[in-house]
Scaffold this active site. Sequence first.
Site, PDB file in Angstrom:
ATOM      1  N   LYS A   1       1.050  -0.966  -0.316  1.00 42.05           N
ATOM      2  CA  LYS A   1       0.227   0.130  -0.245  1.00 42.05           C
ATOM      3  C   LYS A   1       0.724   1.380   0.302  1.00 42.05           C
ATOM      4  O   LYS A   1       2.160   1.578   0.186  1.00 42.05           O
ATOM      5  CB  LYS A   1      -0.830  -0.196   1.111  1.00 42.05           C
ATOM      6  CG  LYS A   1       0.308   0.172   2.800  1.00 42.05           C
ATOM      7  CD  LYS A   1      -1.290  -0.864   3.803  1.00 42.05           C
ATOM      8  CE  LYS A   1      -0.220  -0.660   4.975  1.00 42.05           C
ATOM      9  NZ  LYS A   1      -1.249  -1.159   6.110  1.00 42.05           N
TER      10      LYS A   1
ATOM     11  N   TYR B   1      17.439  29.507   8.927  1.00 43.97           N
ATOM     12  CA  TYR B   1      16.250  29.931   9.199  1.00 43.97           C
ATOM     13  C   TYR B   1      16.395  30.055  11.226  1.00 43.97           C
ATOM     14  O   TYR B   1      16.273  28.644  11.359  1.00 43.97           O
ATOM     15  CB  TYR B   1      14.934  28.972   8.932  1.00 43.97           C
ATOM     16  CG  TYR B   1      14.570  29.552   7.213  1.00 43.97           C
ATOM     17  CD1 TYR B   1      14.579  30.983   7.028  1.00 43.97           C
ATOM     18  CD2 TYR B   1      15.301  28.433   6.723  1.00 43.97           C
ATOM     19  CE1 TYR B   1      13.873  31.304   5.982  1.00 43.97           C
ATOM     20  CE2 TYR B   1      14.193  28.899   5.245  1.00 43.97           C
ATOM     21  CZ  TYR B   1      14.037  29.929   4.933  1.00 43.97           C
ATOM     22  OH  TYR B   1      13.900  30.012   3.069  1.00 43.97           O
TER      23      TYR B   1
HETATM   24  C1  LIG Z   1       0.097  -2.110   6.843  1.00 45.87           C
HETATM   25  C2  LIG Z   1      -0.740  -3.323   7.444  1.00 45.87           C
HETATM   26  C3  LIG Z   1       0.091  -4.747   7.057  1.00 45.87           C
HETATM   27  C4  LIG Z   1       2.175  -4.365   7.291  1.00 45.87           C
HETATM   28  O1  LIG Z   1       2.897  -4.165   8.247  1.00 45.87           O
HETATM   29  P1  LIG Z   1       4.278  -3.902   8.558  1.00 45.87           P
HETATM   30  O2  LIG Z   1       4.355  -3.377  10.223  1.00 45.87           O
HETATM   31  O3  LIG Z   1       4.401  -3.083   7.532  1.00 45.87           O
HETATM   32  O4  LIG Z   1       4.229  -5.286   8.652  1.00 45.87           O
HETATM   33  C5  LIG Z   1      -0.748  -5.676   7.709  1.00 45.87           C
HETATM   34  N1  LIG Z   1      -2.055  -5.825   8.249  1.00 45.87           N
HETATM   35  C6  LIG Z   1      -2.443  -4.197   8.025  1.00 45.87           C
HETATM   36  C7  LIG Z   1      -3.843  -4.870   8.780  1.00 45.87           C
HETATM   37  C8  LIG Z   1      -1.837  -3.355   7.640  1.00 45.87           C
HETATM   38  O5  LIG Z   1      -2.766  -2.684   7.479  1.00 45.87           O
END
Ligand SMILES: *Cc1c(COP(=O)(O)O)cnc(C)c1O
Length: 365
Positions: free
Chosen positions: A36, A262
């Site tokens: 994702k 800054y």
């Molecule tokens: C993003 C996500 C994962 C992956 O988690 P990691 O810590 O990156 O391995 C697993 N399960 C769900 C439901 C997620 O949203």
Amino acid sequence: MHFRATRAEIDRDAFAHNAQLIRDSAAGAKVLGVIKADGYGHGVISTANAIAAHVDAFAVAFIDEALQLREAGFSLPIVLLEGCLSAAELPICAHHNLQPVVHEPSQLDAILTSRLVRPLAVWLKVDTGMHRLGWHPQDVARVYRELEASPNVGAITLMSHYANSGDSEHPLTQRQNDLFSAVCAETAITESLSIANSAALLSSSKDFSTLDGHWVRTGLTLYGVAPRTPDQNIKIPLRPVMRLVAPVIAVREIPVGDSVGYGSRWQAKRKSRIATVAIGYADGYPRHCPDGTPVYVHGTEVPLIGTVSMDMITIDITDLDAVQVGDEVELWGPNLPVDRIAEAAGTISYELFCRVSARVPRVEI
Ligand SMILES: *Cc1c(COP(=O)(O)O)cnc(C)c1O
């Protein structure tokens, strides 16, 4: 074509190496590659290309992310972790073999009242205590029966998500395991279960007693970062996939007492040499980084000094000899773990990866 040398190098061999390590540690389980958010900022198409041969399915957050993969020609099943937000998505899921999570009543209604050309594989999510998504455990058996009886539904995988993943001693983890086991027993599902993410998979005392028949959902480890858990014994030789680099674009000397950047946040305590590097918060380098945040140049670490600007940072190179305009600086990568920067900025590696902005080219190496 990019003239600016600032880039995120994406190491395909590292991807394959990590995916294989995950395969080995998840013996008996199937692997869901979580890609994702544009593959955690690594570029979803390169990510999918590099890991497709090593995983059993992909997972993304929502349907648009999945369709991008279908348009690029990927044929593995794709799980939609937030499920569908409207009934109009269901025929598209059926057509493209996208597998929605079903976590709340309107999603169930939409599936039961649709007329799909082909049954959907769905992931039934149980809220075992994280209280973000999922059905109350006492509703799961009923929902499961309704899904099972629907001609629109094919395979059903039961899933849940840990609130303190990788912390097998946490009281909530134990409660979540107990509740998950109970709904597994109640629905008589013994395969097609999924509760472990990267941290849960790698914590030395596994959160779940056996992974046989399970799907492990791995994101972070694929990208070469070990989860930070209370169990500091995670010693898996992952290789960082992303190397964020930028060139030095100016070098100057300043006298004692002068300040840099800054707000004049940093002041020279000695005669200093300062290099300006072409990366800033518009590229996703965190503006919250304080003086002293490490950057890697000429084979060593030197401190960031002065406030992070939109397009530039300044670093103290007084102790290095020959830093010149054009030299390459690594902001994170194999020589500088991203977690060090995340800690300095008060965040986590996940956020730093996702925030590398669109103007930074991802370059496969
Ligand atoms: C993003 C996500 C994962 C992956 O988690 P990691 O810590 O990156 O391995 C697993 N399960 C769900 C439901 C997620 O949203």
